[in-house]
Motif scaffolding. Structure first.
Motif, PDB file in Angstrom:
ATOM      1  N   UNK A   1       0.816  -1.219   0.000  1.00 20.58           N
ATOM      2  CA  UNK A   1       0.000   0.000   0.000  1.00 20.58           C
ATOM      3  C   UNK A   1       0.850   1.269   0.000  1.00 20.58           C
ATOM      4  N   UNK A   2       1.855   1.333   0.851  1.00 26.23           N
ATOM      5  CA  UNK A   2       2.687   2.536   0.960  1.00 26.23           C
ATOM      6  C   UNK A   2       3.894   2.469   0.037  1.00 26.23           C
ATOM      7  N   UNK A   3       4.484   1.305  -0.094  1.00 22.39           N
ATOM      8  CA  UNK A   3       5.668   1.179  -0.936  1.00 22.39           C
ATOM      9  C   UNK A   3       5.356   1.532  -2.388  1.00 22.39           C
ATOM     10  N   UNK A   4       4.145   1.198  -2.837  1.00 24.89           N
ATOM     11  CA  UNK A   4       3.732   1.518  -4.209  1.00 24.89           C
ATOM     12  C   UNK A   4       3.887   3.011  -4.488  1.00 24.89           C
ATOM     13  N   UNK A   5       3.360   3.846  -3.603  1.00 25.94           N
ATOM     14  CA  UNK A   5       3.431   5.291  -3.810  1.00 25.94           C
ATOM     15  C   UNK A   5       4.850   5.819  -3.666  1.00 25.94           C
ATOM     16  N   UNK A   6       5.599   5.280  -2.719  1.00 27.78           N
ATOM     17  CA  UNK A   6       6.976   5.748  -2.526  1.00 27.78           C
ATOM     18  C   UNK A   6       7.852   5.420  -3.735  1.00 27.78           C
ATOM     19  N   UNK A   7       7.759   4.194  -4.229  1.00 32.06           N
ATOM     20  CA  UNK A   7       8.575   3.797  -5.377  1.00 32.06           C
ATOM     21  C   UNK A   7       8.169   4.539  -6.641  1.00 32.06           C
ATOM     22  N   UNK A   8       6.879   4.869  -6.741  1.00 30.36           N
ATOM     23  CA  UNK A   8       6.374   5.503  -7.958  1.00 30.36           C
ATOM     24  C   UNK A   8       6.973   6.884  -8.199  1.00 30.36           C
ATOM     25  N   UNK A   9       7.601   7.479  -7.181  1.00 31.91           N
ATOM     26  CA  UNK A   9       8.271   8.763  -7.379  1.00 31.91           C
ATOM     27  C   UNK A   9       9.665   8.578  -7.964  1.00 31.91           C
ATOM     28  N   UNK A  10      10.145   7.328  -8.048  1.00 33.92           N
ATOM     29  CA  UNK A  10      11.526   7.065  -8.448  1.00 33.92           C
ATOM     30  C   UNK A  10      11.649   6.198  -9.695  1.00 33.92           C
ATOM     31  N   UNK A  11      10.650   5.337  -9.925  1.00 34.07           N
ATOM     32  CA  UNK A  11      10.756   4.401 -11.036  1.00 34.07           C
ATOM     33  C   UNK A  11       9.372   3.887 -11.409  1.00 34.07           C
ATOM     34  N   UNK A  12       9.281   3.228 -12.540  1.00 30.48           N
ATOM     35  CA  UNK A  12       8.034   2.581 -12.915  1.00 30.48           C
ATOM     36  C   UNK A  12       7.771   1.438 -11.940  1.00 30.48           C
ATOM     37  N   UNK A  13       6.497   1.209 -11.628  1.00 32.56           N
ATOM     38  CA  UNK A  13       6.113   0.191 -10.660  1.00 32.56           C
ATOM     39  C   UNK A  13       4.995  -0.656 -11.247  1.00 32.56           C
ATOM     40  N   UNK A  14       5.073  -1.970 -11.035  1.00 30.72           N
ATOM     41  CA  UNK A  14       4.014  -2.871 -11.489  1.00 30.72           C
ATOM     42  C   UNK A  14       3.748  -3.912 -10.410  1.00 30.72           C
ATOM     43  N   UNK A  15       2.520  -4.383 -10.375  1.00 29.98           N
ATOM     44  CA  UNK A  15       2.110  -5.404  -9.418  1.00 29.98           C
ATOM     45  C   UNK A  15       1.071  -6.275 -10.108  1.00 29.98           C
ATOM     46  N   UNK A  16       1.052  -7.558  -9.782  1.00 32.07           N
ATOM     47  CA  UNK A  16       0.045  -8.436 -10.363  1.00 32.07           C
ATOM     48  C   UNK A  16      -0.501  -9.369  -9.302  1.00 32.07           C
ATOM     49  N   UNK A  17      -1.687  -9.898  -9.551  1.00 32.01           N
ATOM     50  CA  UNK A  17      -2.276 -10.898  -8.667  1.00 32.01           C
ATOM     51  C   UNK A  17      -1.888 -12.289  -9.149  1.00 32.01           C
ATOM     52  N   UNK A  18      -1.443 -13.128  -8.232  1.00 30.07           N
ATOM     53  CA  UNK A  18      -1.163 -14.518  -8.596  1.00 30.07           C
ATOM     54  C   UNK A  18      -2.421 -15.199  -9.145  1.00 30.07           C
ATOM     55  N   UNK A  19      -2.234 -16.247  -9.900  1.00 27.41           N
ATOM     56  CA  UNK A  19      -3.352 -17.057 -10.378  1.00 27.41           C
ATOM     57  C   UNK A  19      -4.196 -17.524  -9.182  1.00 27.41           C
ATOM     58  N   UNK A  20      -5.501 -17.360  -9.321  1.00 33.43           N
ATOM     59  CA  UNK A  20      -6.408 -17.721  -8.235  1.00 33.43           C
ATOM     60  C   UNK A  20      -6.515 -16.690  -7.140  1.00 33.43           C
TER      61      UNK A  20
END
Length: 289
Positions: free
Chosen positions: A69-88
């Motif tokens: 939740x927080x790391x997403x916003x922090x990293x987004x100021x420095x680099x491209x960020x991606x996240x995915x949901x595992x199968x199921x």
């Protein structure tokens, strides 16, 4: 670090889409590009990928991104960020091939997501089970990985080290057999505890740090309540028998291992041993957490 609100650069909306795994399973992906640089775009975009890295976030078992939740916003100021949901998990499909649920299959999904994003080089960030997934993704395509960040996870055989013993590995076969034979009963019982009660109980027994905000972990318990219990046990069993210990000495990229001094799921000695085994490993142990 204060988290009163997201940094200005992180306020941009994420792009949501679906990648396709090797067996045809649709995987939910969210992605945010850093505006001031030119990064890889999803494969539907004709703009070619460039060499700037993307932080690709890999979850723990039965997680759907809440931990980032927080790391997403922090990293987004420095680099491209991606996240995915595992199968199921989350918004991804149940696996089309019900047998493709081991750590190697999840690592394959990492590279399916990379292909969907235009095959950028990645910094793999793995939490819990995501540590094993990140290591196996490195094994499959070391050329695609710039660095590893391994958070509160182990290189493998996690059911044999959970809370410092192998009791989970011992009881897991019986649980799986019961779940197969009595699916309706399991479904009726699984997830019945009120979410706020579950969070409070986890804090009381020390599985969740009491300083953690309940609202930050409640999404995990909601996801658990809706999850296929048999699938959970089968995936846990695969993770419990998987090991990347043989790989550690051959990992040639920088690797930051983050552990917690009072972690009962992943005893800190495992984080210390993993950091020592990685040629370019560095350990950051959070004291008292």
């Amino acid at each position: 670090m204060s988290h009163a609100g997201p940094p200005p650069d992180a306020a941009r909306p994420s792009v949501e889409s679906f990648a396709t795994a090797e067996d045809g399973t649709r995987l939910y992906v969210r992605w945010r590009r850093l505006e001031r640089d030119s990064f890889a775009r999803p494969s539907s975009d004709p703009v070619a990928a460039v060499e700037a890295p993307t932080a690709l976030l890999c979850d723990g078992l039965v997680c759907d991104g809440f931990i980032y939740k927080y790391l997403w916003d922090d990293l987004a100021t420095r680099m491209a960020v991606a996240h995915f949901n595992y199968r199921g998990h989350g918004r991804s499909e149940a696996p089309r091939d019900r047998e493709r649920i081991d750590v190697a299959a999840l690592a394959g999904d990492v590279h399916a997501v990379r292909a969907h994003l235009g095959e950028p080089p990645v910094v793999l960030v793995g939490h819990s089970l995501g540590t094993q997934v990140a290591l196996e993704a490195y094994r499959a395509r070391p050329d695609a990985v710039r660095a590893l960040v391994l958070v509160c996870g182990s290189f493998g055989r996690v059911t044999h080290t959970f809370k410092g013993s192998d009791i989970l590995a011992s009881v897991l076969p019986g649980l799986m057999d019961f779940a197969v034979k009595h699916p309706k009963l399991v479904r009726a019982v699984w997830g019945r505890m009120p979410i706020k009660t579950a969070v409070r109980l986890a804090q009381l027994v020390g599985d969740i740090d009491r300083r953690v905000r309940p609202e930050d972990v409640e999404p995990y318990f909601r996801h658990v309540a809706d999850f296929d219990f048999e699938l959970f046990l089968r995936m846990l069993s695969h993770a419990g028998e998987h090991s990347a210990q043989d790989l550690l000495k051959n990992v040639q990229v920088p690797a930051l291992v983050i552990g917690a001094e009072n972690d009962t799921f992943t005893p800190p000695a495992l984080s210390e041993a993993m950091a020592e085994s990685l040629p370019r490993g560095e350990l950051f142990m959070v004291p008292g957490a």
